[in-house]
Motif scaffolding. Structure first.
Motif, PDB file in Angstrom:
ATOM      1  N   ALA A  24      11.136  11.806 -18.443  1.00 31.65           N
ATOM      2  CA  ALA A  24      10.665  10.433 -18.271  1.00 31.65           C
ATOM      3  C   ALA A  24      10.862  10.000 -16.821  1.00 31.65           C
ATOM      4  O   ALA A  24      11.662  10.587 -16.075  1.00 31.65           O
ATOM      5  N   ALA A  25      10.135   8.956 -16.420  1.00 27.93           N
ATOM      6  CA  ALA A  25      10.265   8.436 -15.056  1.00 27.93           C
ATOM      7  C   ALA A  25       9.905   6.962 -15.051  1.00 27.93           C
ATOM      8  O   ALA A  25       9.125   6.491 -15.892  1.00 27.93           O
ATOM      9  N   GLY A  26      10.483   6.230 -14.104  1.00 26.09           N
ATOM     10  CA  GLY A  26      10.198   4.811 -14.029  1.00 26.09           C
ATOM     11  C   GLY A  26      10.571   4.220 -12.688  1.00 26.09           C
ATOM     12  O   GLY A  26      11.099   4.910 -11.797  1.00 26.09           O
ATOM     13  N   SER A  27      10.296   2.945 -12.547  1.00 28.82           N
ATOM     14  CA  SER A  27      10.616   2.229 -11.309  1.00 28.82           C
ATOM     15  C   SER A  27      10.940   0.784 -11.642  1.00 28.82           C
ATOM     16  O   SER A  27      10.549   0.264 -12.691  1.00 28.82           O
ATOM     17  N   GLU A  28      11.677   0.155 -10.748  1.00 29.46           N
ATOM     18  CA  GLU A  28      12.043  -1.253 -10.922  1.00 29.46           C
ATOM     19  C   GLU A  28      12.048  -1.942  -9.576  1.00 29.46           C
ATOM     20  O   GLU A  28      12.502  -1.374  -8.564  1.00 29.46           O
ATOM     21  N   GLY A  78       0.784  -1.229   0.000  1.00 32.76           N
ATOM     22  CA  GLY A  78       0.000   0.000   0.000  1.00 32.76           C
ATOM     23  C   GLY A  78       0.811   1.271   0.000  1.00 32.76           C
ATOM     24  O   GLY A  78       0.236   2.369   0.029  1.00 32.76           O
ATOM     25  N   ARG A  79       2.134   1.186  -0.087  1.00 33.71           N
ATOM     26  CA  ARG A  79       2.969   2.373   0.041  1.00 33.71           C
ATOM     27  C   ARG A  79       2.706   3.410  -1.043  1.00 33.71           C
ATOM     28  O   ARG A  79       2.526   4.597  -0.760  1.00 33.71           O
ATOM     29  N   ALA A  80       2.693   2.990  -2.306  1.00 32.21           N
ATOM     30  CA  ALA A  80       2.515   3.947  -3.400  1.00 32.21           C
ATOM     31  C   ALA A  80       1.164   4.645  -3.306  1.00 32.21           C
ATOM     32  O   ALA A  80       1.062   5.862  -3.538  1.00 32.21           O
ATOM     33  N   LEU A  81       0.117   3.908  -2.970  1.00 29.32           N
ATOM     34  CA  LEU A  81      -1.198   4.523  -2.812  1.00 29.32           C
ATOM     35  C   LEU A  81      -1.224   5.480  -1.631  1.00 29.32           C
ATOM     36  O   LEU A  81      -1.828   6.557  -1.699  1.00 29.32           O
ATOM     37  N   ALA A  82      -0.568   5.108  -0.542  1.00 29.97           N
ATOM     38  CA  ALA A  82      -0.509   6.002   0.613  1.00 29.97           C
ATOM     39  C   ALA A  82       0.241   7.281   0.276  1.00 29.97           C
ATOM     40  O   ALA A  82      -0.145   8.385   0.691  1.00 29.97           O
ATOM     41  N   PHE A  85      16.376   7.140  -3.431  1.00 28.45           N
ATOM     42  CA  PHE A  85      15.589   6.598  -4.540  1.00 28.45           C
ATOM     43  C   PHE A  85      14.942   5.259  -4.226  1.00 28.45           C
ATOM     44  O   PHE A  85      14.240   4.687  -5.062  1.00 28.45           O
ATOM     45  N   ALA A  86      15.154   4.712  -3.032  1.00 25.96           N
ATOM     46  CA  ALA A  86      14.588   3.418  -2.661  1.00 25.96           C
ATOM     47  C   ALA A  86      13.207   3.603  -2.032  1.00 25.96           C
ATOM     48  O   ALA A  86      12.997   4.479  -1.193  1.00 25.96           O
ATOM     49  N   ARG A  87      12.277   2.772  -2.442  1.00 22.30           N
ATOM     50  CA  ARG A  87      10.921   2.764  -1.899  1.00 22.30           C
ATOM     51  C   ARG A  87      10.586   1.346  -1.433  1.00 22.30           C
ATOM     52  O   ARG A  87      11.279   0.402  -1.722  1.00 22.30           O
ATOM     53  N   ASP A  88       9.465   1.235  -0.694  1.00 21.14           N
ATOM     54  CA  ASP A  88       9.016  -0.070  -0.178  1.00 21.14           C
ATOM     55  C   ASP A  88      10.127  -0.727   0.629  1.00 21.14           C
ATOM     56  O   ASP A  88      10.494  -1.890   0.430  1.00 21.14           O
ATOM     57  N   ARG A  89      10.651   0.020   1.582  1.00 22.53           N
ATOM     58  CA  ARG A  89      11.814  -0.417   2.352  1.00 22.53           C
ATOM     59  C   ARG A  89      11.396  -1.347   3.494  1.00 22.53           C
ATOM     60  O   ARG A  89      10.650  -0.939   4.389  1.00 22.53           O
ATOM     61  N   ALA A 118       1.620  -0.627 -10.753  1.00 22.93           N
ATOM     62  CA  ALA A 118       2.983  -0.508 -10.237  1.00 22.93           C
ATOM     63  C   ALA A 118       3.680   0.759 -10.708  1.00 22.93           C
ATOM     64  O   ALA A 118       4.745   1.097 -10.187  1.00 22.93           O
ATOM     65  N   THR A 119       3.102   1.452 -11.699  1.00 28.56           N
ATOM     66  CA  THR A 119       3.736   2.664 -12.229  1.00 28.56           C
ATOM     67  C   THR A 119       3.176   3.942 -11.601  1.00 28.56           C
ATOM     68  O   THR A 119       3.404   5.030 -12.127  1.00 28.56           O
ATOM     69  N   LEU A 120       2.478   3.827 -10.491  1.00 26.42           N
ATOM     70  CA  LEU A 120       1.879   5.010  -9.868  1.00 26.42           C
ATOM     71  C   LEU A 120       2.923   6.063  -9.528  1.00 26.42           C
ATOM     72  O   LEU A 120       2.692   7.269  -9.698  1.00 26.42           O
ATOM     73  N   ASP A 121       4.088   5.636  -9.067  1.00 25.75           N
ATOM     74  CA  ASP A 121       5.152   6.596  -8.745  1.00 25.75           C
ATOM     75  C   ASP A 121       5.549   7.416  -9.971  1.00 25.75           C
ATOM     76  O   ASP A 121       5.804   8.615  -9.872  1.00 25.75           O
ATOM     77  N   ALA A 122       5.604   6.766 -11.130  1.00 27.41           N
ATOM     78  CA  ALA A 122       6.036   7.448 -12.346  1.00 27.41           C
ATOM     79  C   ALA A 122       4.997   8.433 -12.856  1.00 27.41           C
ATOM     80  O   ALA A 122       5.340   9.429 -13.508  1.00 27.41           O
ATOM     81  N   PHE A 123       3.714   8.166 -12.572  1.00 25.20           N
ATOM     82  CA  PHE A 123       2.655   9.003 -13.126  1.00 25.20           C
ATOM     83  C   PHE A 123       2.218  10.139 -12.217  1.00 25.20           C
ATOM     84  O   PHE A 123       1.696  11.148 -12.702  1.00 25.20           O
ATOM     85  N   ASP A 124       2.386   9.992 -10.942  1.00 30.04           N
ATOM     86  CA  ASP A 124       1.865  11.017 -10.023  1.00 30.04           C
ATOM     87  C   ASP A 124       2.854  12.169  -9.890  1.00 30.04           C
ATOM     88  O   ASP A 124       3.378  12.458  -8.815  1.00 30.04           O
ATOM     89  N   ARG A 125       3.085  12.853 -11.029  1.00 31.05           N
ATOM     90  CA  ARG A 125       4.044  13.964 -11.035  1.00 31.05           C
ATOM     91  C   ARG A 125       3.457  15.205 -11.710  1.00 31.05           C
ATOM     92  O   ARG A 125       4.152  16.169 -11.936  1.00 31.05           O
ATOM     93  N   ARG A 126       2.177  15.182 -12.030  1.00 32.22           N
ATOM     94  CA  ARG A 126       1.524  16.345 -12.618  1.00 32.22           C
ATOM     95  C   ARG A 126       1.053  17.282 -11.515  1.00 32.22           C
ATOM     96  O   ARG A 126       0.954  16.881 -10.346  1.00 32.22           O
ATOM     97  N   PRO A 127       0.765  18.547 -11.850  1.00 34.30           N
ATOM     98  CA  PRO A 127       0.332  19.489 -10.803  1.00 34.30           C
ATOM     99  C   PRO A 127      -0.893  18.993 -10.020  1.00 34.30           C
ATOM    100  O   PRO A 127      -0.944  19.128  -8.798  1.00 34.30           O
ATOM    101  N   THR A 128      -1.875  18.404 -10.713  1.00 37.98           N
ATOM    102  CA  THR A 128      -3.041  17.860 -10.022  1.00 37.98           C
ATOM    103  C   THR A 128      -2.719  16.457  -9.529  1.00 37.98           C
ATOM    104  O   THR A 128      -2.320  15.596 -10.320  1.00 37.98           O
TER     105      THR A 128
END
Length: 404
Positions: free
Chosen positions: A307-311, A14-18, A330-334, A273-283
């Motif tokens: 561009a943005a991405g995650s692995e 649930g980290r990315a959604l949180a 740069f590490a997530r879901d630690r 899984a790409t939520l981190d890459a997409f949630d970068r717009r002003p809204t």
């Protein structure tokens, strides 16, 4: 939705959604399988579940009990429940949740239509959408087929086809050649708004030859890796499925592209899984997800220039007790210090931004190597083995389940 509203989040991770909820001004209460350190930092409160969501009566009751426990901590009205990965094969559980809380995103009927492989294949045939053949009957040439779990996600459930009929809860899908990509979009039950066409790749292991590894959303001015006509055809096909199933909210369509041909593998009716890459717009993207879920298509801001991405970084061995680590930014879901991580399971996620897709993938490769070196107590990272894009991509648990 109002600033400061409480939302319940249930997902395998649930980290990315949180994180997106915080960006949207919401207070996240999280139920997931991991309880990662950064998830706990983001959540107002957290509950951990063992195993896979909705597995048997006990699993279903545990999910409902966890959500009710979190709701009891809110202190005022809960806006709704946002579901992430883990519910694709459990529309009945989604229906039980919807009896008590507002579901933000796809409804149980929509998920049942999209994630039942036979119903989905029939729907694609009716709408003239190219889709690999599926069956549960024995196949004559099993090397030309794959075994997949109904409602599976993350690619870890995909294997080569076996002899005889497909195992219970599984089906066979014809192998197709092509490069993996995904159309990420918002749906309001009637139409779609495209976020991006991402490139995806896998990192095979001996037990999980098709497990998902990462994805990159291209920069605003990058040329697309598919033709305008193909992108229009894919978008039109997805729009047809949205109308047919009343899909709402953030979702993605997994695809294979081979020259002038393409095949739709499946629809993932949830934030992915790409939520981190997409949630970068002003809204904030989660605000757009909520609006679309209510049947109101929001106006999207222009995509970011870069561009943005995650692995996902997978554990090379079992960790019975994760040591204290000097985590890079740069590490997530630690994973928490002292927690256990099974060998071959997801250990953490690395993220990157850059001027274009190639630069982001190069940085992700280096950062995944940095994590591998950190775990091995080394300073160099060139020994990390990186897997190129897999030709057959689609979307499992021990101490740390394989799908997020």
């Amino acid at each position: 939705m109002r600033e400061g509203d409480a939302v319940l989040i249930a997902a395998q991770s649930g980290r990315a959604l949180a994180q997106s909820a915080r960006r949207a001004g919401l207070r996240p209460y999280v139920l997931d399988l991991f309880g990662d350190a950064d998830t706990l930092d983001l959540a107002e409160a957290h509950r951990t579940l063992p195993g896979r969501f909705g597995t048997g009566r006990h699993g279903t009751d545990a999910v409902l009990a966890g959500l009710n426990a979190l709701a009891g901590l809110v202190g005022k009205r809960v806006f709704g429940v946002i579901l992430g990965s883990g519910f694709e094969g459990s529309p009945a559980l989604m229906a039980r949740i919807a009896a008590h809380y507002r579901l933000v995103g796809a409804g149980p009927g929509t998920v049942a239509a999209l994630k039942d492989p036979m119903l989905f294949a029939a729907l694609c045939e009716r709408l003239a959408i190219p889709h690999p053949r599926v069956t549960t009957a024995p196949v004559s040439n099993r090397y030309a087929w794959l075994t997949k779990r109904s409602g599976g996600s993350g690619g870890s459930h995909i294997r080569a086809a076996t002899a005889g009929a497909a195992p219970p809860g599984h089906y066979y899908q014809a192998r197709m050649r092509g490069r993996a990509c995904a159309l990420n979009f918002l749906a309001d039950g009637r139409d779609v708004a495209v976020l991006a066409l991402t490139q995806q790749w896998s990192r095979p292991s001996a037990l999980r030859p098709f497990r998902f590894a990462g994805a990159v959303a291209p920069g605003r001015d990058e040329p697309s890796h598919v033709s305008p006509n193909m992108l229009a055809a894919i978008t039109g096909a997805v729009a047809g499925l949205v109308k047919a199933t009343a899909l709402r909210g953030l979702a993605s369509a997994d695809l294979l592209v081979d020259g002038d041909a393409w095949w739709l593998l499946e629809i993932n009716p949830r934030p992915g899984a790409t939520l981190d890459a997409f949630d970068r717009r002003p809204t904030p993207l989660l605000a757009a997800h909520i609006e679309a879920s209510l049947g109101r298509m929001p106006r999207l801001d222009a995509p970011p220039v870069d561009a943005a991405g995650s692995e996902i970084c997978y554990a090379a061995r079992r960790y019975t007790s994760v040591p204290p680590l000097d985590w890079p930014d740069f590490a997530r879901d630690r994973p928490r210090d002292g927690s256990s991580v099974a060998g071959d399971a997801p250990f953490c996620t690395v993220t990157a931004q850059g001027p274009d897709t190639a630069a982001v993938r190069h940085t992700l490769r280096e950062r995944a190597g940095t994590i591998a070196a950190l775990l091995d107590g080394r300073t160099e990272s060139h020994g990390y083995r990186y897997q190129a894009a897999e030709h057959q991509q689609a979307d499992g648990p021990a101490d740390r389940p394989a799908g997020r």
